[in-house]
Motif scaffolding. Sequence first.
Motif, short mmCIF file in Angstrom:
data_model
loop_
_atom_site.label_atom_id
_atom_site.label_comp_id
_atom_site.label_asym_id
_atom_site.label_seq_id
_atom_site.Cartn_x
_atom_site.Cartn_y
_atom_site.Cartn_z
N ARG A 205 0.83 -1.20 0.00
CA ARG A 205 0.00 0.00 0.00
C ARG A 205 0.87 1.26 0.00
N PRO A 207 2.64 4.19 -1.21
CA PRO A 207 2.47 4.92 -2.48
C PRO A 207 3.74 5.02 -3.31
N LEU A 210 4.11 1.74 -5.06
CA LEU A 210 3.13 1.63 -6.15
C LEU A 210 3.55 2.48 -7.34
N LYS A 211 4.10 3.64 -7.04
CA LYS A 211 4.58 4.51 -8.13
C LYS A 211 5.67 3.79 -8.93
N GLU A 214 4.12 0.94 -10.99
CA GLU A 214 3.40 1.45 -12.15
C GLU A 214 4.40 1.78 -13.28
N TYR A 246 -0.40 -3.49 -12.27
CA TYR A 246 -0.41 -2.50 -13.35
C TYR A 246 -0.18 -3.15 -14.71
N GLN A 399 11.31 5.77 -7.94
CA GLN A 399 10.13 6.64 -7.97
C GLN A 399 10.38 7.95 -8.71
N HIS C 21 4.36 11.67 -7.26
CA HIS C 21 3.16 10.89 -7.55
C HIS C 21 2.40 11.36 -8.78
N GLY C 22 2.91 12.37 -9.45
CA GLY C 22 2.28 12.81 -10.69
C GLY C 22 1.19 13.84 -10.49
N VAL C 195 -10.15 5.42 0.07
CA VAL C 195 -8.85 5.20 -0.58
C VAL C 195 -8.85 3.94 -1.43
N ASN C 196 -9.70 2.97 -1.08
CA ASN C 196 -9.63 1.68 -1.76
C ASN C 196 -10.65 1.48 -2.88
N GLU C 198 -11.54 2.19 -6.21
CA GLU C 198 -11.02 2.80 -7.44
C GLU C 198 -12.15 3.14 -8.41
N PRO C 221 -2.10 9.45 -2.61
CA PRO C 221 -1.32 9.45 -3.86
C PRO C 221 -1.86 8.43 -4.86
N ARG C 222 -2.49 7.39 -4.33
CA ARG C 222 -3.00 6.34 -5.22
C ARG C 222 -4.17 6.84 -6.07
N THR C 225 -3.43 9.12 -10.44
CA THR C 225 -3.47 8.66 -11.83
C THR C 225 -4.89 8.73 -12.38
#
Lengths: 467, 89, 291
Positions: A205, A207, A210-211, A214, A246, A399, C21-22, C195-196, C198, C221-222, C225
């Motif tokens: 979990r 982040p 996960l980044k 991905e 992903y 990341q 995280h974009g 958060v979970n 999607e 952050p999740r 995207t």
Amino acid sequence: MNKRAESLGAAMKKAGIQNGMTISFHHHLRNGDYVMNMVLDEAAKMGIKDLTVQASSVFDVHQPIIEHIRNGVVTGIETNYMGAKVGKAISEGILDRPVRFRSHGGRPDAIEKGRVKIDIAFVAAPCADASGNANGIYGPSACGSLGYACADAKYAKTTIVVTDYLAEYPLSPASIEETDVDYVVVVDKIGDAAGIVSGTTQITRDPVGLKIAETAARVIEHSGYLADGFSFQTGAGGASLAVTKYLKPIMKRKNVSGSFGLGGITGYMVDMLREGYFKKLMDVQCFDLKAVESLKTNPDHIEVSASRYASPGVISACVDHLDAVILGATQIDTDFNVNVHTDSNGYIMGGSGGHSDTAAGAKLSIIVAPLFRARLPIIVDRALCVSTPGNTVDVLVTQRGIAVNPAREALRKRLTDACLPVYDIGELKEMAEKITGKPDDIELGERIAAEVEYRDGSIIDKIRCVK
Amino acid sequence: MEIKKAAAAGTMESNDAMIMIEPGDGELEIFVDSVVARQFGKQIERAVMEVLSQYEIEDAHVLVRDKGAVECTLKARCETAILRALKED
Amino acid sequence: MRSMLFIPGNNPGMLLNADVHGADAMILDLEDAVSPDQKDAARILVRNAVRALDYQNGKLVIRINPIGTPFFDDDLQAVVPLSPDYIMPTKVDSAEYIKALSEKLDLLEAECGLENGKISIIPLIETAEGIENAFAIAKADKRVKALFLGAEDYSADLHAVRSKQGDEILYARGRILNAARAAAIDAYDTPFTDVNDEEGLEKDASLAREMGFTGKAAISPRHITAINAAFSPSKAEIQYAKEVLEAIEEGKRLGKGAVSLRGKMIDKPVVDRAKRVIEDMLALGLGGDDE
């Protein structure tokens, strides 16, 4: 003939255990294994000294080995992986003879070629019959595949199957066959189910993890290797497993039909098999109950021996067919050499496992790692230990960006064209050090705590004791 | 400046540091306990010293329990601890 | 900005990775994410982080404690020297609030040697009164560049039950959006808090985009995207942007002063918009040969 021995001690006597012997163990029961500790305790009771433990892995549960080393019962360890607790003692210099590390593929090759001679193999078996046919899919200590035990059973002078679940003869399927087994012992428990497999393997979990995952999936997407027939391996931890999360939608969108998933298998890979993303799973080790259940019931989920999985010495092995593998690292240096044996302080806390085998075999080997853990940068000038040589590593994903091995210029161009954040590995290193500061070099002792044997049998590096 | 009372700032979470400061015995004493002591021990002490001298603190006990905080975090925790310790109740 | 990511102001680990995280903007939070006894620590930590980490990927927003609390002035003192792109005041309920804030900013900017008006304001509107005054807030000062709806506090203020489909905030969303657009500024939607979930997030984000919101905030952050995808240009928009830029290039090559496409003159805002579309496209990795 009657192969049954009434106790472990009796079986060991029948096998003629003596000072100076090499005894072997597999690690399918992982951190729930009771068998290695039981055997060493028994040997100590019998007054046996100077044993070499030839184990496919040593976990934290095997801490009692430290006491056996102190008492001279164990004077040598050869393994593919060592958990942090025993690793710390080894790094502090408790063993006179350096530990010999191998890889999951290198170990069976060394056994099969006779470079390693096993006197007695102890095969912990979740299910066995009285003649020694054994598998890992039934019984209270079910662990799934028994792939790491195959070479031991076949090549040891004497093989003892240790089980807590005796089945009627003939047991089928038989991962270990009676032709290779000398004695069978039934004990109360071979392991603690909670430590053997987890219920389900959860995707991280975190982040940042996960980044990274991905981005790694996008590297695979644009690498040129993601096409029909795609084969894939990933680990169970951290960002590695999350890559599958992903990768799935990408395979769906591109309508890619994969061929096989390899390695240590999790429920996540089982789902991908069931949903048709892969046609087969080739399983040398199950990580969770879902994988065990699938191995038991799904004919497309195939058990493979360590040798077939990753040996460099066979005509062909699974890793040679592998398109992409996702791997971790505690350190990676600017020549892409990866350390998975020690932490940043030089303490042993891991090992190759299949790291160097899959990196060498796969067409695309991707290291996933954060730029820094706490304050410690992952990219260094010189890895404290070269576990996997840089010429077999293709891409590093962090990341904040990706680095491609300069030897893979075409790959670099593909990823750059796909607008992925590609940097020189030195630039990524600077990026990290701008945040963390530059760490001082650590001082290590003179004594050698362990030697790392690469899969081809050469010594690729030596690990020094920690001061 | 003079440390009036004991104070602390920060946490024991990863990437953070807990810094405790209290009135000293006539000189500056800094003790660093860090998970990255081998790689960053000297740099941690230097960073803490810098903040202490900004506030002209010459008489204090400072205990740094570091969980891998980067320099800007360390300095922030140190400054917070100082400001708290300088405050009169 | 399509996405704004909340980062708790007293969390060093999250501050280190705030910009990976974009998210198009990160909101470093001194308000609800920080307990009252740690406000001093967070202020100093955020200051040091912004100075040392030099965030490059995305706009910098700092959320401060409400006017009338003992933290408001200290927050401003600490934050203005950092010259963030935006300050996000909280519990904004009137134009007077914004005017008072802007006056303080005038003084502090001058003190710090910053150009007057450098720091913009995105008011967080999260009370019933604030919603009713949305247009006045939007027009209160030229620093106000967007309105942002905070649905958690707002629905509590309404005595409403907060739900995933968000019927209870439909009025507030419409009101904020209309006020913002009437004042020719942007509008940002409240974060999706599960958060979970999607799928729920995607629905919520596309609803906001269809309503006309510029972007959406996120507490995880999740979520970034999916939010970026929902607020990104469509294929048709991308195609048009490419044609615009090609036409401009062609025009340059031929030495033409004015260029037209599909029978329409291409002026600067059209070109700028096309460039933004292409930038968004590249940032998202869209527009490849097989998408």
